[in-house]
Scaffold this motif. Sequence first.
Motif, PDB file in Angstrom:
ATOM      1  N   THR A   3       1.640  -1.189   0.022  1.00  0.00           N
ATOM      2  CA  THR A   3       0.368  -0.124   0.123  1.00  0.00           C
ATOM      3  C   THR A   3       0.778   1.144   0.024  1.00  0.00           C
ATOM      4  OG1 THR A   3      -1.394   1.496   1.359  1.00  0.00           O
ATOM      5  CG2 THR A   3      -0.265   0.333   2.373  1.00  0.00           C
ATOM      6  N   SER A   5       0.365   4.311   1.688  1.00  0.00           N
ATOM      7  CA  SER A   5      -0.892   5.265   1.729  1.00  0.00           C
ATOM      8  C   SER A   5       0.122   4.788   3.403  1.00  0.00           C
ATOM      9  CB  SER A   5      -1.967   4.990   2.119  1.00  0.00           C
ATOM     10  OG  SER A   5      -1.874   3.158   2.796  1.00  0.00           O
ATOM     11  N   HIS A  48      -6.808   2.971  -3.869  1.00  0.00           N
ATOM     12  CA  HIS A  48      -6.946   0.866  -3.680  1.00  0.00           C
ATOM     13  C   HIS A  48      -8.235   0.986  -4.091  1.00  0.00           C
ATOM     14  CE1 HIS A  48      -3.531   1.391  -1.213  1.00  0.00           C
ATOM     15  NE2 HIS A  48      -3.665   2.144   0.084  1.00  0.00           N
ATOM     16  N   LEU A  59      -4.684  -1.091   5.852  1.00  0.00           N
ATOM     17  CA  LEU A  59      -5.024   0.387   5.727  1.00  0.00           C
ATOM     18  C   LEU A  59      -4.375   0.823   6.783  1.00  0.00           C
ATOM     19  CD1 LEU A  59      -8.654   0.412   3.908  1.00  0.00           C
ATOM     20  CD2 LEU A  59      -6.474   0.366   3.051  1.00  0.00           C
ATOM     21  N   SER A  60      -4.158   2.093   6.254  1.00  0.00           N
ATOM     22  CA  SER A  60      -3.131   3.191   7.699  1.00  0.00           C
ATOM     23  C   SER A  60      -4.571   4.612   7.640  1.00  0.00           C
ATOM     24  CB  SER A  60      -2.350   3.387   6.684  1.00  0.00           C
ATOM     25  OG  SER A  60      -1.953   4.076   6.184  1.00  0.00           O
ATOM     26  N   GLU A  63      -8.530   6.028   2.803  1.00  0.00           N
ATOM     27  CA  GLU A  63      -8.256   5.237   1.434  1.00  0.00           C
ATOM     28  C   GLU A  63      -9.737   5.089   1.356  1.00  0.00           C
ATOM     29  OE1 GLU A  63      -4.541   4.024   3.876  1.00  0.00           O
ATOM     30  OE2 GLU A  63      -6.990   4.282   4.518  1.00  0.00           O
ATOM     31  N   VAL A  65     -11.304   2.722  -1.003  1.00  0.00           N
ATOM     32  CA  VAL A  65     -11.438   0.917  -1.643  1.00  0.00           C
ATOM     33  C   VAL A  65     -12.356   1.054  -2.744  1.00  0.00           C
ATOM     34  CG1 VAL A  65     -11.446  -1.221  -0.583  1.00  0.00           C
ATOM     35  CG2 VAL A  65     -10.615   0.919   0.479  1.00  0.00           C
ATOM     36  N   LEU A  86     -13.404  -2.074   7.696  1.00  0.00           N
ATOM     37  CA  LEU A  86     -12.685  -0.777   6.897  1.00  0.00           C
ATOM     38  C   LEU A  86     -13.184   0.494   7.760  1.00  0.00           C
ATOM     39  CD1 LEU A  86     -14.349  -1.713   2.858  1.00  0.00           C
ATOM     40  CD2 LEU A  86     -11.529  -2.104   3.570  1.00  0.00           C
ATOM     41  N   ALA A  89     -10.430   0.686  10.493  1.00  0.00           N
ATOM     42  CA  ALA A  89      -9.760   1.563   9.112  1.00  0.00           C
ATOM     43  C   ALA A  89      -9.252   2.123   9.267  1.00  0.00           C
ATOM     44  CB  ALA A  89      -8.824  -0.480   8.189  1.00  0.00           C
ATOM     45  N   ALA A  91     -10.463   3.967   6.663  1.00  0.00           N
ATOM     46  CA  ALA A  91     -11.479   4.245   5.479  1.00  0.00           C
ATOM     47  C   ALA A  91     -12.666   4.845   4.980  1.00  0.00           C
ATOM     48  CB  ALA A  91     -11.524   3.207   4.101  1.00  0.00           C
TER      49      ALA A  91
END
Length: 524
Positions: A3, A5, A48, A59-60, A63, A65, A86, A89, A91
């Motif tokens: 990733t 990110s 992503h 994931l960080s 993002e 997705v 998600l 994370a 997202a």
Amino acid sequence: MTTASESWDSSAPALSVRQVLALERVLAGDPEVVAGAGRLDRPVRWVHVAEAADVGVMLSGGEMVLTTGVLLAGDEDKQAEYVRSLHRAEAAALVLGLGRAFPAPPDVMRRVAERCGLPLVVLHRPFPFAQLTEEVQSRLVRRKFAAVSLSEAVRTDLTALITAGAPLQRLLDEVARHSGCPVVVTNLAHRVLGTAGERPAVDDVLRDWERIARQAGGGEGDGWIRAELGGRGERWGRIVLCGYRGDTATGRLLADRAAEALVLHRMLGGTAARSWEEQSAQSLLTDLVSGVVPARHLLPRARAAGLPVNRRTFVPLVVRGRGTGQLDRVLRLLGLPGVVAELADGTAAVLLSLARDQDAAALTAHFAARLRPEPGAAPAVVAAADPRPAFDDVPAGLREARHVADAVAGLAAALDLPPVVRLRDVHLRGLIRLLRDDPQVQSFAERELDGLLCEPDEDLLSVLRTYLATGRNKSRTAQLHHVSRPALYRRLEAIQARLGVDLDDFEQAASVHIALLAHDAQHQ
């Protein structure tokens, strides 16, 4: 799957989910928000394309997705867990391309996304995800590059100003130029130490500063961006961008660069945050004295600087012989609200703000009595104008107090002045000061004093000045000049010989006295 990110700066400028969905390429996919519609302003920091069911662990945060859900079809538990992962994370959003795996928006994923507050977007038309990732990534990179370029430009410009010894105001003006919005520097008590930006916009901010200070102190929103000022574990102020219209992350970068420069300015200048308060007070009082800016336009600045202005009585003072530090300490010791600033020629302005039921004369006298002279120092001269019930009258009051202080400059001991000198105490001396630039008054002074001015003798001029100021009291004059009476008599005889006058004659002595007052007024 790797990733990008992980190497992406989380503070870098981002697009919102709403902005991504408004892109022309995305609109071609006929997007529909089926869950989390209230969270479309969340920032998208990366995009992503991922089909893995456990993508959440990679994931960080931030993002968007993109998926077709091919590995989730037919398993509602996996669909629900996928959305929850998600969400955990952090997202920004989930975009699901409808097709063979999901011909219609999956109800389980929609319900879970709504509960989690995760935007779920479905694309009703076939759409190449590569085009979306390319478009968003390029826009994000351009935004980050622009933000970094701005950050470096600000740092370079501010560092150059600091190196050149520029004052605080010049730095703030440069920050305001880059930010395009009002800039305010405060101490931790929200007292305004400096401002910059278009004056009408700054005045609008200061007019409602108490509310804005609470808003800026409680977090960022609607363009209010702040950065803390301090070092070595100690905070002593903050800088606030008020109503910044650009990207929030870019605004944070700009505020951070400005904060770094202000801290460096303080360190290199060897000044404390208190000196910034003095600069703020000096700017306010200088503008009031000059009268260039109407007092009503300065009212927001006075209020934001911590001066009470509603239903108050204002007492304008000008003090000679005492520094602003001592004056400020006495104000705090007595609990008197006011601002202090250095003017020029050893004078300081003080503006007291008193409740209307307080005795202005008594408090002013109490303030003057506390200004004890240091060993060997001359007594302070405290000149006061009459109290002003309206802020609009303060400029005239400050000019009156300065006129009084100038009229008795250098003669406090000889004149035996009251603790607080007012216009009624300066009599003829005050009138002569008002007329000092009149050419006829100048000619009169030079003609009367020609015998002492053609061959200047400062000692004789000083003796004459004291002798006339004390009402021709020979004992007092000898005492003040530390000479014997016979020595004083010799000096007075020399003065009379050079001027061709008899100082025992009242009219001649008065004429010389007026000429000397005019001469001194012209040279102050």
